[in-house]
Enzyme design. Sequence first.
Site: not given
Ligand code: MEV
Length: 448
Positions: A85, A281, A297, A394
Amino acid sequence: MTQPIQGFSKFSKEEKINWLIDTYFQGNSEKVEFLKSYWHENSDVQQLHDEFIENTLTNYYLPFGIAPNFRINGKMVAIPMAIEESSVVAAASKAATFWLSRGGFSARVISTIKVGHVHFIWNGEDFRKLEAFVDGLQQRFLDATDHITANMRARGGGILSTRLVDKTEDEPNYYQLEARFDTVDSMGANFINSCLEAFAAVLKEEVHQFEGFSQPSDQELDVVMCILSNFTPECLVRAEVKCKVEDLKDGNVSGDEFARKFQRAINIANAEPYRAATHNKGIMNGIDAVVIATGNDFRAVEACAHSYAARTGRYKSLTQCTVENGEFCFYIEIPMALGVVGGLTSLHPMVKFSLELLGKPSASELMMIIASSGLAQNFGALRALVTTGIQKGHMKMHLLNILNQLGATEEEREHVKSYFEDKVVVHAEVVQYFCSLRGVTQAELHGK
Ligand code: MEV
């Protein structure tokens, strides 16, 4: 319809590829060459990779990058990351640099205990009899695992305790023998599972000898399964960053305002599982990338992190933040079971490289590094989210990815990048602009 294949695992690698390409790609020899083009030129290295899993055909590359400038417990660390990513490595590096001038990260391991269970059914009625039975087996459990635990004990680990757990409220006649382990520098999955299976054999053997069992049903003990748990709340690490609120000033945003916005973002992740999942995430972006680079792992680490996030019955943020007496403190407490010996760690060349880069850390040291990486990632994401918005950073990477897909030349890339400097990057618009720049239609571009 494709016919099932028998004995596939016995085929040579060449035969497997040929079967696959014949069956699913109409025998297209270009596909054979394509798969082979990812083989390593050094046949020893390739053989190593072939043997990690079953039915290997080729290798699957992930980018490997580093996030430098992490200061963790006073030591400078460049963190290796294997991840597909975009922006993750950049965000980690940026957050590391931000905290570098504010004291860096401090981290400590709270505990390193791992857990496993013999899940069994017992048909007797008097729980006290079962308790007396299991209590009387403690030494037998140790004796039966002596040969398995010898090396681990020599390294300072081993079995810490075993206890009986009554789970009959959740499932009729269901009990557990719960064992706690210290597996020192190894993740310890095989070690734990072997010990558990030896415990189960003791239970099955001794149930017929125990004098305290007077009813026939007392001797009806069925082992359902023996398996470690990937939920290891007692294998816990904490990493934190701290600074004066005023030192958080970010562009036009004052320190006070930044701290308020940041804390509110954490509060929302604690209050709202929809947000918590995305928030966590982002943390796992920083964690998994290092877990993979160091040959650990990541499924286990993920499963553990999310079950811990839900330990109160509500899924919440894995990071927390306090603002007290003018001081901002941002921290993560997260369980993770890692190894730096065994498994891939001494086999995979890139894993060995990553561990060397990190100064051959112990499992505990690696826990601290990885927790810091997760914290940095979350800091970077929240900082962007509550100030400029996440898309700005991004989009730069998104644009580069699109340009790569389009096969843009260096000159074309520069043109497109400068055109989109002050615009929102939308895939269709990039393609359209690119086509006009190259003087082709979209159909021509795609070779139609
Ligand atoms: C993207 O991979 C992760 C984010 O969505 C985390 C977040 O929103 O805190 C940018």
